[in-house]
Design a protein around this motif. Structure first.
Motif, PDB file in Angstrom:
ATOM      1  N   LEU A 155       0.850  -1.094  -0.074  1.00  0.00           N
ATOM      2  CA  LEU A 155       0.070   0.104  -0.209  1.00  0.00           C
ATOM      3  C   LEU A 155       1.009   1.325  -0.031  1.00  0.00           C
ATOM      4  N   ILE A 156       1.854   1.150   0.853  1.00  0.00           N
ATOM      5  CA  ILE A 156       2.640   2.470   0.959  1.00  0.00           C
ATOM      6  C   ILE A 156       3.296   2.598  -0.467  1.00  0.00           C
ATOM      7  N   ASP A 157       4.031   1.468  -1.199  1.00  0.00           N
ATOM      8  CA  ASP A 157       4.340   1.659  -2.220  1.00  0.00           C
ATOM      9  C   ASP A 157       3.518   2.168  -3.640  1.00  0.00           C
ATOM     10  N   SER A 158       2.405   1.473  -3.364  1.00  0.00           N
ATOM     11  CA  SER A 158       1.344   2.183  -4.277  1.00  0.00           C
ATOM     12  C   SER A 158       1.254   3.672  -4.083  1.00  0.00           C
ATOM     13  N   LEU A 159       1.080   4.197  -2.942  1.00  0.00           N
ATOM     14  CA  LEU A 159       0.957   5.580  -2.555  1.00  0.00           C
ATOM     15  C   LEU A 159       2.191   6.543  -3.092  1.00  0.00           C
ATOM     16  N   LYS A 160       3.366   5.953  -3.004  1.00  0.00           N
ATOM     17  CA  LYS A 160       4.458   6.624  -3.427  1.00  0.00           C
ATOM     18  C   LYS A 160       4.344   6.674  -5.000  1.00  0.00           C
ATOM     19  N   LEU A 161       4.032   5.708  -5.633  1.00  0.00           N
ATOM     20  CA  LEU A 161       3.968   5.660  -6.948  1.00  0.00           C
ATOM     21  C   LEU A 161       2.762   6.816  -7.643  1.00  0.00           C
ATOM     22  N   GLN A 162       1.783   6.903  -6.829  1.00  0.00           N
ATOM     23  CA  GLN A 162       0.828   7.944  -7.036  1.00  0.00           C
ATOM     24  C   GLN A 162       1.523   9.355  -7.001  1.00  0.00           C
ATOM     25  N   ILE A 163       2.043   9.556  -6.065  1.00  0.00           N
ATOM     26  CA  ILE A 163       2.993  10.962  -5.948  1.00  0.00           C
ATOM     27  C   ILE A 163       4.023  11.157  -6.891  1.00  0.00           C
ATOM     28  N   LYS A 164       4.668   9.949  -7.432  1.00  0.00           N
ATOM     29  CA  LYS A 164       5.733   9.914  -8.431  1.00  0.00           C
ATOM     30  C   LYS A 164       5.043  10.424  -9.723  1.00  0.00           C
TER      31      LYS A 164
END
Length: 434
Positions: A155-164
């Motif tokens: 989930l954290i990785d997914s949120l970081k990807l959205q920011i990216k």
């Protein structure tokens, strides 16, 4: 430095590493009339340095492109496209009606890097909320049972990807790396594109075609005097050959050659291999440090060649550089600036201390975006290739972060001086490859 793979698997690269050095010598015979120089008329000294370089290298006067853009080190995508890429493309296409153009040289005063787009207020607010959610999930992760770790990390990785994706940080690039594709009509701006000239990709189909790719080098530095010194040193050293010692700074003992490697381990092993190949190729002293500690002050007198890692934006003054020295340090953002006075980035500091050529990224490149040390130094020391050609065949990716600073025509080693006495190819053989 993040070692994630964001666009293309490098499995094929690793599979062909064993054949790199069984390939025939690739001599492209770059000549001055094939070099185009780009100067920024809004930047002090840019045009005068361009004219000086062209005079010293006998580059035809019509091979000068004058642009007018910001003199700052960074520009936005619109400035790059309108002020730099479009005039460069038109000028190159016009010149190519009568001659073959294969290399661009960006001069002191031409922007170094392209920024990511500025977010609007809605996107800024969304990024703010995503960051807040990441912090919340990270707190949950600390207290969670082990069985929940995987789900929370995903989930954290997914949120970081959205920011990216919102920030479009993967559209940032070195101006020079984008200019290599100035003759390519359309291509994706996100992340990188495999370089069709890179020897590691010779057995796979790439999006880019060779006839649309130019080699690009930069004559730049903290001051105009340093740029002039780079030009003068490169020409002077060609008359006698680069003389001095080669220093390679690995962090670990050399691994089992049968072991499959990636990321840092692959590049550390490549530093070991580079030391071995230079020793075979040249009658010069080669020193390899395979301890975790880096070279320290006074360890590297008479340095002619260097490659090492990983001191992030903190140059270590271990070297006394000889005239014409070539080297690079593998770490993130080491070419983020050449002008900021307090910067300790390796590219800036190496140029200040006397090197004639270096390589570095303007933003986070990921380790696998650096030129392969064994490939770069072996081809350079063979003597058949110029600096620009050596960089082109050892660089994995374009439309990305890497910059070569130095005279692309610089040929620091003569083939006749090869340590293992290989015969020099005939002119016909030299011009028949690639």
């Amino acid at each position: 430095m993040n070692t994630a793979y964001t666009k293309s698997s490098l499995l094929s690269l690793f599979l062909v590493m064993s054949v790199f050095f069984s390939l025939p010598n690739l001599v492209l015979a770059l000549t001055p009339d094939q070099v185009v120089v780009i100067a920024n008329t809004r930047a002090n000294d840019s045009l005068s340095l361009a004219k000086y370089y062209m005079q010293q290298r006998a580059i035809p006067a019509e091979n000068l492109i004058k642009i007018r853009t910001t003199w700052k080190e960074s520009c936005n995508r619109q400035q790059y496209q309108e002020d730099i890429a479009e005039p460069a493309k038109k000028a190159v296409q016009k010149l190519q009606q009568n001659k073959r153009i294969r290399c661009l040289v960006t001069m002191y005063g031409v922007p170094l890097k392209i920024r990511a787009p500025v977010l609007d207020l809605d996107d800024e607010e969304q990024v703010k909320q995503l960051k807040k959610q990441i912090r919340q999930e990270q707190e949950k992760l600390k207290a969670a049972q082990k069985i929940e770790h995987s789900q929370l990390k995903n989930l954290i990785d997914s949120l970081k990807l959205q920011i990216k994706l919102l920030q479009q940080t993967d559209t940032r690039a070195a101006v020079d790396s984008e200019l290599a594709l100035v003759l390519t009509d359309t291509y994706p701006l996100e992340n990188w594109l495999p370089n069709p000239y890179f020897l590691g990709f010779q057995r796979q189909k790439t999006f880019l075609q060779r006839d649309t790719v130019l080699m690009v080098s930069r004559l730049d530095g903290p001051t105009p005097d340093i740029v002039r010194r780079i030009i003068d040193d490169s020409i002077a050293v060609e008359q006698k050959g680069l003389q001095g010692k080669a220093y390679f700074d690995a962090r670990w003992a050399r691994p089992d050659p049968q072991k499959k490697l990636s990321g840092y381990a692959l590049y550390d092993a490549a530093i070991h291999k580079a030391a071995e190949l230079v020793k075979q190729e040249r009658a010069m002293e080669v020193l390899l440090n395979d301890k975790s500690a880096l070279f320290t002050a006074g360890d590297c007198p008479e340095a002619a060649l260097y490659c090492g890692w990983y001191s992030l934006s903190k140059y270590i003054d271990a070297f006394t550089w000889v005239q014409g020295a070539v080297g690079f340090h593998i770490a993130s953002g080491e070419c983020a600036t050449l002008k900021q006075e307090k910067s300790q980035g390796w590219c800036k500091r190496m140029l200040e201390q006397g090197v004639a050529a270096t390589i570095g990224p303007v933003y986070e490149p990921y380790v696998q975006a650096f030129p392969l040390p064994d490939l770069f130094f072996s081809k350079l020391t063979e003597g058949y290739l110029t600096l620009g050609e050596t960089y082109l065949i050892s660089l994995p990716f374009l439309s990305w972060q890497m910059v070569l600073i130095g005279d692309p025509l610089y040929q620091p080693f003569s083939p006749e001086m090869i340590g293992n006495s290989q015969p020099t190819p005939s002119k016909t053989e030299r011009n028949s490859t690639l």
